[in-house]
Write a protein that holds these residues in place. Structure first.
Motif, PDB file in Angstrom:
ATOM      1  N   THR A  47       0.847  -1.193   0.000  1.00  0.00           N
ATOM      2  CA  THR A  47       0.000   0.000   0.000  1.00  0.00           C
ATOM      3  C   THR A  47       0.879   1.238   0.000  1.00  0.00           C
ATOM      4  O   THR A  47       1.828   1.327   0.779  1.00  0.00           O
ATOM      5  CB  THR A  47      -0.925   0.020   1.235  1.00  0.00           C
ATOM      6  OG1 THR A  47      -1.776  -1.127   1.189  1.00  0.00           O
ATOM      7  CG2 THR A  47      -1.771   1.285   1.263  1.00  0.00           C
ATOM      8  N   ARG A  96      -5.769  -4.820  -7.502  1.00  0.00           N
ATOM      9  CA  ARG A  96      -5.373  -3.472  -7.138  1.00  0.00           C
ATOM     10  C   ARG A  96      -6.633  -2.707  -6.740  1.00  0.00           C
ATOM     11  O   ARG A  96      -7.661  -2.786  -7.421  1.00  0.00           O
ATOM     12  CB  ARG A  96      -4.685  -2.786  -8.314  1.00  0.00           C
ATOM     13  CG  ARG A  96      -4.145  -1.401  -7.990  1.00  0.00           C
ATOM     14  CD  ARG A  96      -3.373  -0.844  -9.165  1.00  0.00           C
ATOM     15  NE  ARG A  96      -2.852   0.496  -8.868  1.00  0.00           N
ATOM     16  CZ  ARG A  96      -2.357   1.309  -9.776  1.00  0.00           C
ATOM     17  NH1 ARG A  96      -2.292   0.914 -11.053  1.00  0.00           N
ATOM     18  NH2 ARG A  96      -1.910   2.495  -9.432  1.00  0.00           N
ATOM     19  N   ILE A 106      -4.882   6.311  -1.663  1.00  0.00           N
ATOM     20  CA  ILE A 106      -4.503   5.041  -1.053  1.00  0.00           C
ATOM     21  C   ILE A 106      -4.490   4.028  -2.194  1.00  0.00           C
ATOM     22  O   ILE A 106      -5.522   3.748  -2.796  1.00  0.00           O
ATOM     23  CB  ILE A 106      -5.519   4.610   0.026  1.00  0.00           C
ATOM     24  CG1 ILE A 106      -5.660   5.700   1.085  1.00  0.00           C
ATOM     25  CG2 ILE A 106      -5.114   3.272   0.636  1.00  0.00           C
ATOM     26  CD1 ILE A 106      -6.898   5.557   1.964  1.00  0.00           C
ATOM     27  N   ASP A 107      -3.321   3.503  -2.510  1.00  0.00           N
ATOM     28  CA  ASP A 107      -3.144   2.619  -3.667  1.00  0.00           C
ATOM     29  C   ASP A 107      -2.567   1.291  -3.180  1.00  0.00           C
ATOM     30  O   ASP A 107      -1.439   1.228  -2.711  1.00  0.00           O
ATOM     31  CB  ASP A 107      -2.192   3.286  -4.661  1.00  0.00           C
ATOM     32  CG  ASP A 107      -2.024   2.507  -5.952  1.00  0.00           C
ATOM     33  OD1 ASP A 107      -2.492   1.349  -6.049  1.00  0.00           O
ATOM     34  OD2 ASP A 107      -1.393   3.061  -6.870  1.00  0.00           O
ATOM     35  N   THR A 108      -3.362   0.237  -3.273  1.00  0.00           N
ATOM     36  CA  THR A 108      -2.952  -1.080  -2.787  1.00  0.00           C
ATOM     37  C   THR A 108      -2.921  -2.072  -3.934  1.00  0.00           C
ATOM     38  O   THR A 108      -3.898  -2.213  -4.664  1.00  0.00           O
ATOM     39  CB  THR A 108      -3.918  -1.583  -1.695  1.00  0.00           C
ATOM     40  OG1 THR A 108      -3.921  -0.659  -0.614  1.00  0.00           O
ATOM     41  CG2 THR A 108      -3.500  -2.959  -1.197  1.00  0.00           C
ATOM     42  N   TYR A 110      -1.990  -6.222  -4.623  1.00  0.00           N
ATOM     43  CA  TYR A 110      -1.848  -7.451  -3.840  1.00  0.00           C
ATOM     44  C   TYR A 110      -1.826  -8.688  -4.727  1.00  0.00           C
ATOM     45  O   TYR A 110      -2.267  -8.650  -5.880  1.00  0.00           O
ATOM     46  CB  TYR A 110      -2.969  -7.566  -2.806  1.00  0.00           C
ATOM     47  CG  TYR A 110      -4.359  -7.594  -3.397  1.00  0.00           C
ATOM     48  CD1 TYR A 110      -4.976  -8.780  -3.763  1.00  0.00           C
ATOM     49  CD2 TYR A 110      -5.063  -6.403  -3.602  1.00  0.00           C
ATOM     50  CE1 TYR A 110      -6.245  -8.791  -4.305  1.00  0.00           C
ATOM     51  CE2 TYR A 110      -6.335  -6.405  -4.143  1.00  0.00           C
ATOM     52  CZ  TYR A 110      -6.931  -7.613  -4.488  1.00  0.00           C
ATOM     53  OH  TYR A 110      -8.187  -7.625  -5.035  1.00  0.00           O
ATOM     54  N   TYR A 118      -9.624  -4.312   4.568  1.00  0.00           N
ATOM     55  CA  TYR A 118      -8.313  -3.657   4.616  1.00  0.00           C
ATOM     56  C   TYR A 118      -8.394  -2.175   4.217  1.00  0.00           C
ATOM     57  O   TYR A 118      -8.020  -1.287   4.985  1.00  0.00           O
ATOM     58  CB  TYR A 118      -7.334  -4.416   3.712  1.00  0.00           C
ATOM     59  CG  TYR A 118      -5.941  -3.840   3.684  1.00  0.00           C
ATOM     60  CD1 TYR A 118      -5.017  -4.182   4.658  1.00  0.00           C
ATOM     61  CD2 TYR A 118      -5.541  -2.953   2.692  1.00  0.00           C
ATOM     62  CE1 TYR A 118      -3.727  -3.666   4.642  1.00  0.00           C
ATOM     63  CE2 TYR A 118      -4.264  -2.431   2.659  1.00  0.00           C
ATOM     64  CZ  TYR A 118      -3.362  -2.792   3.641  1.00  0.00           C
ATOM     65  OH  TYR A 118      -2.085  -2.267   3.619  1.00  0.00           O
ATOM     66  N   THR A 119      -8.884  -1.898   3.015  1.00  0.00           N
ATOM     67  CA  THR A 119      -8.943  -0.510   2.543  1.00  0.00           C
ATOM     68  C   THR A 119      -9.914   0.307   3.390  1.00  0.00           C
ATOM     69  O   THR A 119      -9.606   1.458   3.754  1.00  0.00           O
ATOM     70  CB  THR A 119      -9.334  -0.456   1.056  1.00  0.00           C
ATOM     71  OG1 THR A 119      -8.346  -1.169   0.288  1.00  0.00           O
ATOM     72  CG2 THR A 119      -9.419   0.970   0.541  1.00  0.00           C
TER      73      THR A 119
END
Length: 128
Positions: A47, A96, A106-108, A110, A118-119
């Motif tokens: 993240t 993503r 907020i850029d995740t 995985y 989570y986000t």
């Protein structure tokens, strides 16, 4: 920054192991968090939380929709875009998720690791 429930889902995964790349607070004011066992081939979650002005952020999110097939919607007074796919090497899900609000992105990204909530937990921590 994460709720107890989300942290419990990540309990066995190391956070910010130096061998997996740059993490923690960055010189530009951004924050990078990497949940990954250095011995794992693909399982991990990264993240990046950065400041991005509205125009460039919305241009980027619209481009993800137009060119990469992301889906977007507007929860929590922001814009959230996401996409999942099958990993090229392993039979696991990659994905993503991006969330932008009030000049915070907020850029995740995985692979085989997507804790429930989570986000949303990060959003609640930042925006209350």
């Amino acid at each position: 920054m994460l709720s107890a429930d989300v942290l419990s889902q990540l309990a066995s995964v190391p956070l910010n192991d130096p061998s997996v790349g740059a993490s923690g607070p960055q010189p530009d004011g951004s924050l990078i968090c990497i949940w990954r066992d250095p011995g794992a081939d693909t399982t991990g979650l990264e993240t990046r939380i950065t400041r991005v002005d509205r125009g460039p952020a919305l241009d980027m999110l619209n481009d993800l929709v137009a060119t990469q097939g992301f889906s977007c919607y507007t929860p929590d007074d922001g814009t959230r875009c996401e996409k999942t796919w099958i990993n090229d090497t392993y039979p696991v899900n990659d994905g993503r998720t991006l969330f932008w609000r009030d000049d915070v992105l907020i850029d995740t990204q995985y692979s085989n690791l997507a804790p429930t909530g989570y986000t949303a937990s990060i959003i609640a921590s930042i925006f209350g």
